[in-house]
Scaffold this motif. Structure first.
Motif, PDB file in Angstrom:
ATOM      1  N   PRO A   1       0.829  -1.205   0.000  1.00  0.00           N
ATOM      2  CA  PRO A   1       0.000   0.000   0.000  1.00  0.00           C
ATOM      3  C   PRO A   1       0.864   1.255   0.000  1.00  0.00           C
ATOM      4  CG  PRO A   1       0.110  -0.931   2.193  1.00  0.00           C
ATOM      5  CD  PRO A   1       0.810  -1.903   1.296  1.00  0.00           C
ATOM      6  N   PRO A   2       0.410   2.335  -0.602  1.00  0.00           N
ATOM      7  CA  PRO A   2       1.165   3.596  -0.560  1.00  0.00           C
ATOM      8  C   PRO A   2       1.162   4.155   0.856  1.00  0.00           C
ATOM      9  CG  PRO A   2      -0.987   3.945  -1.550  1.00  0.00           C
ATOM     10  CD  PRO A   2      -0.837   2.460  -1.378  1.00  0.00           C
ATOM     11  N   LEU A   3       2.293   4.689   1.259  1.00  0.00           N
ATOM     12  CA  LEU A   3       2.438   5.231   2.602  1.00  0.00           C
ATOM     13  C   LEU A   3       2.794   6.713   2.522  1.00  0.00           C
ATOM     14  CD1 LEU A   3       4.552   2.340   4.164  1.00  0.00           C
ATOM     15  CD2 LEU A   3       2.093   2.716   4.419  1.00  0.00           C
ATOM     16  N   PRO A   4       2.400   7.507   3.512  1.00  0.00           N
ATOM     17  CA  PRO A   4       2.735   8.935   3.496  1.00  0.00           C
ATOM     18  C   PRO A   4       4.172   9.179   3.944  1.00  0.00           C
ATOM     19  CG  PRO A   4       1.534   8.423   5.492  1.00  0.00           C
ATOM     20  CD  PRO A   4       1.561   7.150   4.672  1.00  0.00           C
ATOM     21  N   ARG A   5       4.664  10.331   3.656  1.00  0.00           N
ATOM     22  CA  ARG A   5       5.966  10.770   4.167  1.00  0.00           C
ATOM     23  C   ARG A   5       5.739  11.359   5.552  1.00  0.00           C
ATOM     24  NH1 ARG A   5      11.106  12.913   1.970  1.00  0.00           N
ATOM     25  NH2 ARG A   5      11.919  14.515   3.370  1.00  0.00           N
ATOM     26  N   THR A   6       6.463  10.856   6.534  1.00  0.00           N
ATOM     27  CA  THR A   6       6.296  11.351   7.895  1.00  0.00           C
ATOM     28  C   THR A   6       7.345  12.399   8.261  1.00  0.00           C
ATOM     29  OG1 THR A   6       7.637   9.520   8.746  1.00  0.00           O
ATOM     30  CG2 THR A   6       5.249   9.199   8.670  1.00  0.00           C
ATOM     31  N   ALA A   7       8.415  12.482   7.493  1.00  0.00           N
ATOM     32  CA  ALA A   7       9.465  13.462   7.767  1.00  0.00           C
ATOM     33  C   ALA A   7       9.062  14.829   7.217  1.00  0.00           C
ATOM     34  CB  ALA A   7      10.785  13.010   7.141  1.00  0.00           C
ATOM     35  N   ALA A   8       9.837  15.838   7.562  1.00  0.00           N
ATOM     36  CA  ALA A   8       9.626  17.183   7.033  1.00  0.00           C
ATOM     37  C   ALA A   8       9.866  17.185   5.528  1.00  0.00           C
ATOM     38  CB  ALA A   8      10.583  18.156   7.727  1.00  0.00           C
ATOM     39  N   PRO A   9       9.381  18.220   4.832  1.00  0.00           N
ATOM     40  CA  PRO A   9       9.628  18.290   3.391  1.00  0.00           C
ATOM     41  C   PRO A   9      11.114  18.201   3.056  1.00  0.00           C
ATOM     42  CG  PRO A   9       8.023  19.940   4.049  1.00  0.00           C
ATOM     43  CD  PRO A   9       8.557  19.342   5.315  1.00  0.00           C
ATOM     44  N   ALA A  10      11.398  17.688   1.878  1.00  0.00           N
ATOM     45  CA  ALA A  10      12.786  17.510   1.455  1.00  0.00           C
ATOM     46  C   ALA A  10      13.514  18.847   1.423  1.00  0.00           C
ATOM     47  CB  ALA A  10      12.831  16.850   0.086  1.00  0.00           C
ATOM     48  N   ARG A  11      14.755  18.830   1.882  1.00  0.00           N
ATOM     49  CA  ARG A  11      15.586  20.029   1.910  1.00  0.00           C
ATOM     50  C   ARG A  11      16.569  20.016   0.747  1.00  0.00           C
ATOM     51  NH1 ARG A  11      17.636  18.507   7.701  1.00  0.00           N
ATOM     52  NH2 ARG A  11      17.489  16.523   6.588  1.00  0.00           N
ATOM     53  N   PRO A  12      16.967  21.193   0.287  1.00  0.00           N
ATOM     54  CA  PRO A  12      17.923  21.227  -0.831  1.00  0.00           C
ATOM     55  C   PRO A  12      19.294  20.728  -0.401  1.00  0.00           C
ATOM     56  CG  PRO A  12      17.538  23.433   0.027  1.00  0.00           C
ATOM     57  CD  PRO A  12      16.540  22.538   0.704  1.00  0.00           C
ATOM     58  N   LEU A  13      20.014  20.145  -1.349  1.00  0.00           N
ATOM     59  CA  LEU A  13      21.387  19.730  -1.080  1.00  0.00           C
ATOM     60  C   LEU A  13      22.278  20.960  -0.972  1.00  0.00           C
ATOM     61  CD1 LEU A  13      21.756  16.806  -3.641  1.00  0.00           C
ATOM     62  CD2 LEU A  13      21.293  16.633  -1.188  1.00  0.00           C
ATOM     63  N   PRO A  14      23.310  20.900  -0.145  1.00  0.00           N
ATOM     64  CA  PRO A  14      24.257  22.029  -0.082  1.00  0.00           C
ATOM     65  C   PRO A  14      24.943  22.221  -1.422  1.00  0.00           C
ATOM     66  CG  PRO A  14      25.109  20.119   1.105  1.00  0.00           C
ATOM     67  CD  PRO A  14      23.687  19.799   0.755  1.00  0.00           C
ATOM     68  N   LEU A  15      25.206  23.479  -1.778  1.00  0.00           N
ATOM     69  CA  LEU A  15      25.812  23.760  -3.074  1.00  0.00           C
ATOM     70  C   LEU A  15      27.208  23.153  -3.180  1.00  0.00           C
ATOM     71  CD1 LEU A  15      24.732  27.485  -3.616  1.00  0.00           C
ATOM     72  CD2 LEU A  15      23.723  25.404  -4.584  1.00  0.00           C
ATOM     73  N   ARG A  16      27.982  23.235  -2.105  1.00  0.00           N
ATOM     74  CA  ARG A  16      29.304  22.609  -2.071  1.00  0.00           C
ATOM     75  C   ARG A  16      29.534  22.117  -0.649  1.00  0.00           C
ATOM     76  NH1 ARG A  16      33.895  22.149  -4.958  1.00  0.00           N
ATOM     77  NH2 ARG A  16      33.110  23.441  -6.639  1.00  0.00           N
ATOM     78  N   PRO A  17      29.155  20.875  -0.361  1.00  0.00           N
ATOM     79  CA  PRO A  17      29.284  20.385   1.002  1.00  0.00           C
ATOM     80  C   PRO A  17      30.737  20.301   1.441  1.00  0.00           C
ATOM     81  CG  PRO A  17      28.757  18.593  -0.512  1.00  0.00           C
ATOM     82  CD  PRO A  17      28.635  19.862  -1.287  1.00  0.00           C
ATOM     83  N   GLY A  18      30.991  20.745   2.671  1.00  0.00           N
ATOM     84  CA  GLY A  18      32.351  20.744   3.173  1.00  0.00           C
ATOM     85  C   GLY A  18      32.733  19.442   3.850  1.00  0.00           C
ATOM     86  N   ARG A  19      31.798  18.861   4.584  1.00  0.00           N
ATOM     87  CA  ARG A  19      32.077  17.588   5.252  1.00  0.00           C
ATOM     88  C   ARG A  19      30.970  16.613   4.899  1.00  0.00           C
ATOM     89  NH1 ARG A  19      31.933  15.930  11.618  1.00  0.00           N
ATOM     90  NH2 ARG A  19      32.856  13.870  11.373  1.00  0.00           N
ATOM     91  N   VAL A  20      31.354  15.514   4.292  1.00  0.00           N
ATOM     92  CA  VAL A  20      30.395  14.514   3.825  1.00  0.00           C
ATOM     93  C   VAL A  20      30.743  13.173   4.467  1.00  0.00           C
ATOM     94  CG1 VAL A  20      29.422  13.318   1.825  1.00  0.00           C
ATOM     95  CG2 VAL A  20      30.122  15.719   1.637  1.00  0.00           C
ATOM     96  N   ALA A  21      29.717  12.469   4.924  1.00  0.00           N
ATOM     97  CA  ALA A  21      29.895  11.119   5.451  1.00  0.00           C
ATOM     98  C   ALA A  21      28.943  10.193   4.720  1.00  0.00           C
ATOM     99  CB  ALA A  21      29.632  11.075   6.953  1.00  0.00           C
ATOM    100  N   SER A  22      29.200   8.891   4.821  1.00  0.00           N
ATOM    101  CA  SER A  22      28.275   7.925   4.248  1.00  0.00           C
ATOM    102  C   SER A  22      27.898   6.913   5.320  1.00  0.00           C
ATOM    103  CB  SER A  22      28.867   7.229   3.020  1.00  0.00           C
ATOM    104  OG  SER A  22      30.010   6.472   3.366  1.00  0.00           O
ATOM    105  N   LEU A  23      26.726   6.350   5.162  1.00  0.00           N
ATOM    106  CA  LEU A  23      26.156   5.457   6.170  1.00  0.00           C
ATOM    107  C   LEU A  23      25.725   4.168   5.500  1.00  0.00           C
ATOM    108  CD1 LEU A  23      25.013   4.952   9.041  1.00  0.00           C
ATOM    109  CD2 LEU A  23      22.942   6.130   8.307  1.00  0.00           C
ATOM    110  N   SER A  24      26.207   3.050   6.030  1.00  0.00           N
ATOM    111  CA  SER A  24      25.871   1.753   5.475  1.00  0.00           C
ATOM    112  C   SER A  24      25.746   0.756   6.605  1.00  0.00           C
ATOM    113  CB  SER A  24      26.962   1.300   4.500  1.00  0.00           C
ATOM    114  OG  SER A  24      26.724  -0.017   4.046  1.00  0.00           O
ATOM    115  N   ALA A  25      24.981  -0.303   6.362  1.00  0.00           N
ATOM    116  CA  ALA A  25      24.861  -1.357   7.366  1.00  0.00           C
ATOM    117  C   ALA A  25      26.075  -2.270   7.361  1.00  0.00           C
ATOM    118  CB  ALA A  25      23.594  -2.177   7.126  1.00  0.00           C
ATOM    119  N   GLY A  26      26.856  -2.237   6.301  1.00  0.00           N
ATOM    120  CA  GLY A  26      28.051  -3.071   6.234  1.00  0.00           C
ATOM    121  C   GLY A  26      28.764  -2.878   4.913  1.00  0.00           C
ATOM    122  N   ALA A  27      30.039  -3.226   4.875  1.00  0.00           N
ATOM    123  CA  ALA A  27      30.812  -3.131   3.646  1.00  0.00           C
ATOM    124  C   ALA A  27      31.858  -4.233   3.646  1.00  0.00           C
ATOM    125  CB  ALA A  27      31.489  -1.761   3.535  1.00  0.00           C
TER     126      ALA A  27
END
Length: 225
Positions: free
Chosen positions: A19-45
């Protein structure tokens, strides 16, 4: 990539059947134009066995939802949304509206389809961009060739991801992707830079010289509670 595509196709079918589900988070935010610090998140690698520390303050977090090799999921994105204040860019083998909609419901601010995988599945990059933007999501594809980079530029993308590991072998691929960082006009975020060591790590660091790219400086393997 074939196994990743097969996994993504099966998951997309399950999502589309639910079934289709609603979005519970706030509206999507724009990406930073030039991010200074970036991290990535994974359950495993497969190249990293130990967990990273608890996530800190970043300007952008790449959430790996690819489930075949990185153990990711959209539930991981939901948990990250509850914990992290930074915009979330969800990376996956996106094949159409079902999984893009699932990322949107999970609280993603933008999506990053792995272009080489989508192309192997016969899914045009333009259709993925249109589906994402229709939901108000940002669009920053992961590219691996100059042709893919130009396709992203043609679609109006200002930011792209570039994996420093080959998506088929998971081995370092600095020689193959280095030319992408010499192309001006697009901000590049280099994935998995922190998993390289020695000479490869030094070469990865050099890619960020002269503001050519931002490196993912931390890959968190702990799943947020």
């Amino acid at each position: 990539m074939e196994k990743s595509v097969a996994f993504a196709e099966a998951r997309a079918a399950r999502i589309a059947a639910g079934p289709p589900l609603p979005r519970t988070a706030a509206p999507a935010r724009p990406l930073p134009l030039r991010p200074g610090r970036v991290a990535s998140l994974s359950a495993g690698a497969p190249w990293e066995a130990r967990a990273r520390p608890t996530p800190g303050v970043c300007e952008l977090v790449v959430v790996h939802a690819e489930g075949r090799f990185l153990g990711g999921s959209y539930e991981l994105c939901e948990r990250a949304r509850r914990q992290l204040a930074a915009p979330l860019l969800v990376s996956d083998v996106f094949l159409g509206e079902a999984t893009i909609g699932r990322a949107w419901r999970a609280g993603a601010d933008a999506i990053s389809p792995i272009v080489c995988a989508s192309e192997r599945a016969g899914v045009p990059l333009a259709s993925l961009a249109a589906a994402a933007r229709a939901l108000g999501l940002g669009f920053a594809p992961e590219v691996a060739t100059l042709d893919e980079l130009e396709s992203a530029r043609d679609l109006g993308c200002r930011l792209v991801l570039v994996s420093l590991r080959d998506r088929d072998s998971l081995r370092p691929s600095l020689d193959a992707v280095a030319p992408l960082f010499d192309v001006p006009g697009l901000v590049k975020v280099a994935l998995f830079a922190d998993t390289l060591s020695g000479d490869e790590g030094a070469r990865a660091a050099a890619l960020a010289e002269h503001e050519r790219a931002t490196l993912t400086t931390e890959t968190w393997l702990e799943t947020p509670a």
